[in-house]
Design a protein around this motif. Structure first.
Motif, PDB file in Angstrom:
ATOM      1  N   HIS A  65       4.990  48.904 -44.707  1.00 24.24           N
ATOM      2  CA  HIS A  65       6.056  49.764 -43.996  1.00 24.24           C
ATOM      3  C   HIS A  65       7.431  49.091 -44.451  1.00 24.24           C
ATOM      4  O   HIS A  65       8.419  50.057 -44.814  1.00 24.24           O
ATOM      5  CB  HIS A  65       5.912  49.963 -42.586  1.00 24.24           C
ATOM      6  CG  HIS A  65       6.766  50.577 -41.964  1.00 24.24           C
ATOM      7  ND1 HIS A  65       7.027  51.902 -41.903  1.00 24.24           N
ATOM      8  CD2 HIS A  65       7.936  50.177 -41.062  1.00 24.24           C
ATOM      9  CE1 HIS A  65       8.234  52.301 -41.401  1.00 24.24           C
ATOM     10  NE2 HIS A  65       8.881  51.453 -40.822  1.00 24.24           N
ATOM     11  N   ILE A 100       1.055  53.352 -38.132  1.00 28.38           N
ATOM     12  CA  ILE A 100       1.157  52.094 -38.772  1.00 28.38           C
ATOM     13  C   ILE A 100       0.667  51.070 -37.477  1.00 28.38           C
ATOM     14  O   ILE A 100      -0.349  50.297 -37.975  1.00 28.38           O
ATOM     15  CB  ILE A 100       2.515  51.895 -39.180  1.00 28.38           C
ATOM     16  CG1 ILE A 100       2.771  52.292 -40.670  1.00 28.38           C
ATOM     17  CG2 ILE A 100       2.471  50.314 -39.552  1.00 28.38           C
ATOM     18  CD1 ILE A 100       4.224  52.684 -40.864  1.00 28.38           C
ATOM     19  N   ALA A 101       1.195  51.209 -36.316  1.00 33.09           N
ATOM     20  CA  ALA A 101       0.468  50.403 -35.408  1.00 33.09           C
ATOM     21  C   ALA A 101      -0.607  50.500 -35.080  1.00 33.09           C
ATOM     22  O   ALA A 101      -1.320  49.534 -34.789  1.00 33.09           O
ATOM     23  CB  ALA A 101       1.577  50.587 -34.082  1.00 33.09           C
ATOM     24  N   LEU A 121       5.214  55.093 -37.442  1.00 28.38           N
ATOM     25  CA  LEU A 121       5.086  53.862 -36.683  1.00 28.38           C
ATOM     26  C   LEU A 121       3.977  53.882 -35.844  1.00 28.38           C
ATOM     27  O   LEU A 121       3.334  52.816 -36.018  1.00 28.38           O
ATOM     28  CB  LEU A 121       6.210  53.442 -36.204  1.00 28.38           C
ATOM     29  CG  LEU A 121       7.748  53.205 -36.928  1.00 28.38           C
ATOM     30  CD1 LEU A 121       8.901  52.750 -36.048  1.00 28.38           C
ATOM     31  CD2 LEU A 121       7.407  51.996 -37.974  1.00 28.38           C
ATOM     32  N   VAL A 146       2.092  46.652 -41.213  1.00 28.96           N
ATOM     33  CA  VAL A 146       3.591  46.678 -41.118  1.00 28.96           C
ATOM     34  C   VAL A 146       4.376  46.124 -42.244  1.00 28.96           C
ATOM     35  O   VAL A 146       5.493  46.574 -42.315  1.00 28.96           O
ATOM     36  CB  VAL A 146       4.025  45.816 -39.594  1.00 28.96           C
ATOM     37  CG1 VAL A 146       5.371  45.535 -39.593  1.00 28.96           C
ATOM     38  CG2 VAL A 146       3.243  46.429 -38.580  1.00 28.96           C
ATOM     39  N   MET A 166       4.465  45.440 -33.531  1.00 26.51           N
ATOM     40  CA  MET A 166       4.735  46.690 -32.867  1.00 26.51           C
ATOM     41  C   MET A 166       3.492  47.269 -32.091  1.00 26.51           C
ATOM     42  O   MET A 166       2.536  46.953 -32.546  1.00 26.51           O
ATOM     43  CB  MET A 166       4.957  47.589 -34.123  1.00 26.51           C
ATOM     44  CG  MET A 166       5.906  48.597 -34.011  1.00 26.51           C
ATOM     45  SD  MET A 166       6.248  49.673 -35.523  1.00 26.51           S
ATOM     46  CE  MET A 166       6.028  48.435 -36.804  1.00 26.51           C
ATOM     47  N   ASP A 167       3.695  47.809 -30.899  1.00 29.10           N
ATOM     48  CA  ASP A 167       2.792  48.142 -30.369  1.00 29.10           C
ATOM     49  C   ASP A 167       2.758  49.610 -29.500  1.00 29.10           C
ATOM     50  O   ASP A 167       3.730  49.552 -28.702  1.00 29.10           O
ATOM     51  CB  ASP A 167       2.115  47.013 -29.290  1.00 29.10           C
ATOM     52  CG  ASP A 167       0.992  47.381 -28.524  1.00 29.10           C
ATOM     53  OD1 ASP A 167       0.354  48.082 -28.938  1.00 29.10           O
ATOM     54  OD2 ASP A 167       0.755  46.636 -27.700  1.00 29.10           O
ATOM     55  N   PHE A 168       2.152  50.331 -29.528  1.00 31.32           N
ATOM     56  CA  PHE A 168       2.567  51.470 -28.783  1.00 31.32           C
ATOM     57  C   PHE A 168       1.476  51.838 -27.716  1.00 31.32           C
ATOM     58  O   PHE A 168       1.231  52.970 -27.158  1.00 31.32           O
ATOM     59  CB  PHE A 168       2.348  52.821 -29.868  1.00 31.32           C
ATOM     60  CG  PHE A 168       3.749  52.927 -30.732  1.00 31.32           C
ATOM     61  CD1 PHE A 168       4.768  53.534 -30.375  1.00 31.32           C
ATOM     62  CD2 PHE A 168       3.812  52.285 -31.897  1.00 31.32           C
ATOM     63  CE1 PHE A 168       5.884  53.629 -31.127  1.00 31.32           C
ATOM     64  CE2 PHE A 168       4.758  52.345 -32.784  1.00 31.32           C
ATOM     65  CZ  PHE A 168       5.876  53.058 -32.346  1.00 31.32           C
TER      66      PHE A 168
END
Lengths: 380, 398
Positions: free
Chosen positions: B75, B303-304, B300, B72, A1-3
């Motif tokens: 989560h 979390i990321a 999220l 993660v 996951m990477d935003f």
């Protein structure tokens, strides 16, 4: 996951940000807004020269096939600057419809111009009697000779006043509420029978209602399959919603920065008003709404170019619902926190507030999208 | 920009699912999903299973028997365990006092307490709030006076969750009255069986016995039960609160509650049709589901960011406010879905063993109580107003 944005995406966003900072001061924006065109011809040219109008198009048109995230990067910064240029209408929506529905000839004819910015497209999908429902189409396209005769009225076509090409929906068969039977036509705004009633908009741009008085068009004006345009309209409106969400987030970021800054510098009772807890908590609420909006703009961008599905429909409806509510909240609370100065024309906050509230009226308000979402609810 | 799990993360999710499919006792899951009361034995039985799997202490270093999960992975565990109906872990030992002991305690304390937390031998409760010290925690008055090898503790703690089950309590006590409030506080570990301690139930508005008052009258606590340095307890307390705050948004719990609500709304009828298809009610559900969707992406994003090496900061405070509001909104709708049957208070139907006919819906009985009980969400773990103060100071600089 990477935003986080990729390096290229970040560079793209920085480019737009620099351009907007340099060319789009609030004072200049007021001037642009007051011209007959209603935006800056020069800024539009620069967007073209820097390849920004080509972002979503393929390489041969000068673009790099940018998707939802790239459009998001551009639109967020245009939102921060309250830019008036028809990027959403022409590049995202017009370009999107032409790309999806156009045949090779039509793409050949139009897309290079859209990608370079030389051809400005406006899109008329809604009608006066239809409350955001784009499948409610009363305008008619009747076969005549090789082509069609169009009649009806398209409502609030933003950028329609200066467009070189207007895409309209009209019914080739079926009843007024049928999804089936809707067709899309690319028309010349100067063709006989096209009447444009032009007006400024509350948020500083310009638009028009387009009245079609027995407008004759050739068969080559039809975009896509006759009577089968509803899916194209729905899909491309989804892309436009994602883009609009990004613009709104840019507006909200700037609006919150302005309000926060004001809380720190405005003094009453001998202290900055930001020392008062009731204003602090309101500001936190405004930040919190922005975070919700930002999350949904990111999610919307990730679905913008995905294959159509109920999940995409739900996500985009949810995004627009959240964005509209957050935008109105930040506008109202921001004006309240500013007090009198927030009510004035000469101070930028009010213009962010107006844009945000008007975004709520574009492509469906929060009630419309709530109903849409509810109709797609899953049982568990 | 990538919102997907990696292959390793997906494999971990499969592992979690396989474990829960195999090991989660059906009766416990049914109680959790139906919002029935859990007994002390239920909690202990489940904790033992988790401990045997090595998944009980997810905040601890491996050398003390913890498991090193990434943000993660935590989560994923949160989402899956909520969806399966895993009992909420009682955090006071494993997630609250243990991190403090690990960071600030001495070797003897680590040896003595950590294994007993892992094994479930000790049930800890939290001695923070007092009648006169709620949001203004530093104003606490419980006194600990040094007397040779002991502290003599006098005072009162309150809102002690599940204190009736506990044999140990960690307490903030005042050891110095001469200095600023925050500088005279110490962190003491106290055996609940010590003479002079009295636990009295507080019955909450839903009729439940969940919280307690704990009275201390000349309670002798050995000095070796002091964690870290005398008068430095406030630092440790704040460290603990950062652990308390993570996860308070309860996104996984809200998702489970929403799914429960939608099932309920597809059974309950209005005008002869399921509530889920009623224009008004379906829109109420849609609105809360949309808000939850946004909050879960915000979650999220945090979390990321932590996974990328960041520290969860005041953003968690903002999310705690939003998350608890959403969960309360879901509880509100569950109560509304019962119509007039929200009114009867049928305690026997709240028990898992109930075998009679249900007055209205098999899941109806606990729902009004749950709505009232969960008013606590916006009060505990730092009230939502306190969270806003934190955001205002830490993020906004006001």
């Amino acid at each position: 996951m990477d935003f986080t944005l990729s390096e290229e995406q970040q560079m793209l966003q920085d480019t737009v940000a620099r351009l907007v900072r340099g060319e789009y001061s609030f004072e200049k924006r007021l001037e642009f807004s007051e011209t007959e065109l209603g935006f800056s011809e020069d800024f539009w040219k620069q967007l073209g020269e820097l390849g920004l109008t080509a972002v979503p198009f393929p390489e041969e048109l000068g673009g790099f096939g940018g998707g939802g995230v790239e459009i998001q990067s551009v639109m967020t910064e245009l939102g921060r600057g309250l830019c008036l240029e028809p990027y959403l209408q022409s590049v995202v929506l017009g370009g999107g419809i032409l790309s999806q529905a156009g045949n090779d000839e039509q793409k050949e004819k139009y897309l290079a111009g859209v990608a370079s910015g030389e051809l400005k497209v406006a899109v008329g999908l809604q009608e006066p009697q239809a409350f955001y429902n784009q499948n409610e189409v009363a305008s008619k396209a009747e076969k005549s000779g090789d082509g069609y005769t169009l009649s009806g009225r398209k409502a609030v076509v933003i950028g329609g006043h200066c467009a070189d090409l207007i895409i309209v929906s009209a019914r080739t068969s079926g009843d007024v509420n049928d999804a089936d039977g809707i067709s899309l036509f690319a028309i010349d705004p100067n063709a006989e029978g096209v009447e444009r009633r032009t007006y400024p908009t509350v948020d500083g741009a310009k638009g028009c209602d387009v009245v079609l008085n027995n407008v004759q068009v050739g068969a080559d004006a039809l975009l896509g399959e006759e009577g089968k345009a509803a899916d194209v309209i729905e899909y491309q409106t989804g892309r436009a919603i994602a883009a609009l969400c990004a613009e709104a987030v840019g507006c909200m970021e700037e609006a919150n920065e302005l309000t926060l800054e004001y809380l720190k510098q405005r003094k009453q009772f001998g202290v900055p008003i930001g020392k008062f807890q009731v204003l602090q908590h309101r500001m936190v609420d405004m930040m919190s709404e922005l975070e919700q909006a930002r999350s949904m703009a990111i999610l919307a961008a990730s679905y913008a170019d995905a294959e159509q599905s109920d999940e995409r429909r739900r996500t985009l409806a949810a995004a627009k619902n959240v964005i509209n509510r957050a935008g109105q909240f930040i506008s109202e609370k921001g004006i309240q926190s500013h007090g009198g100065i927030g009510m004035t024309w000469e101070y930028s906050f009010a213009h962010y507030a107006k844009r945000l509230v008007m975004i709520g009226h574009q492509l469906g308000d929060d009630d419309f999208h709530l109903e849409r979402y509810a109709s797609l609810l899953q049982a568990s | 920009m990538n919102m997907n799990y990696t292959a390793e993360e997906l494999a971990f999710r499969d592992e979690v699912r396989a474990f829960l499919d195999e090991k989660l006792p059906a009766d416990i899951a049914a109680k959790v999903k139906g919002f029935r009361r859990l007994t002390k034995e239920d909690h202990q039985r489940w904790q033992k299973i988790l401990s045997e799997q090595g998944w009980y202490a997810t905040h601890w270093p491996e050398e003390y028997g913890g498991v090193k999960w990434t943000p993660v992975q935590k989560h994923i565990w949160d989402e899956e365990s909520c969806a399966y109906g895993v009992p909420r872990s009682i955090p006071f030992g494993v997630n609250m006092v243990a991190p403090v002991i690990i960071k600030f305690g001495n070797e003897e304390q680590k040896q003595q307490y950590l294994p007993r937390i892992l094994s479930g031998e000790d049930w800890w409760c939290q001695g923070y709030s007092e009648p006169g010290a709620g949001s203004d925690l530093a104003s606490l008055k419980t006194r600990a006076v040094r007397d040779g090898d002991h502290y003599i503790v006098n005072g009162q703690k309150t809102w002690t969750t599940l204190g009736q089950h506990a044999n140990m309590i960690f307490c903030l006590v005042r050891t110095n009255t001469e200095v600023k409030a925050q500088e005279g506080i110490s962190f003491l570990l106290i055996d609940m069986n010590t003479p002079g301690i009295t636990v009295r139930p507080i019955i909450t508005l839903d009729g439940e016995h969940e919280v307690n008052e704990v009275f201390f009258e000349d309670v002798k606590v050995p000095v070796e039960n002091l964690v870290g340095e005398e008068d430095k307890g406030w630092t440790y307390a704040k460290y603990l609160l950062t652990y308390e705050r993570t996860g308070l948004a309860g996104i996984g719990l809200s998702k489970a509650a929403l799914s429960h609500l939608k099932q309920l709304a597809s059974r309950r009828l209005k005008n002869g049709k399921p509530l889920l298809e009623d224009p008004t009610f379906s829109q109420r559900i849609a609105q809360v589901e949309i808000d939850l969707m946004a909050a879960s992406i915000s979650n999220l994003r945090i979390i990321a960011a932590v996974e990328g090496g960041g520290v969860p900061g005041a953003e968690s405070s903002m999310l705690k406010v939003k998350g608890t509001e959403i969960r309360q909104a879901i509880n509100d709708l569950a109560r509304r879905a019962l119509g007039p049957y929200a009114i009867p208070f049928v305690e026997e139907e709240m028990s898992y063993d109930y075998e009679g006919d249900f007055l209205s819906d098999e899941n109806a009985a606990p729902l009004s109580s749950q709505y009232f009980n969960n008013r606590k969400l916006s009060i505990f773990g730092g009230s939502n107003e306190i969270q806003k103060n934190i955001v205002s100071k830490m993020i906004l600089g006001l």
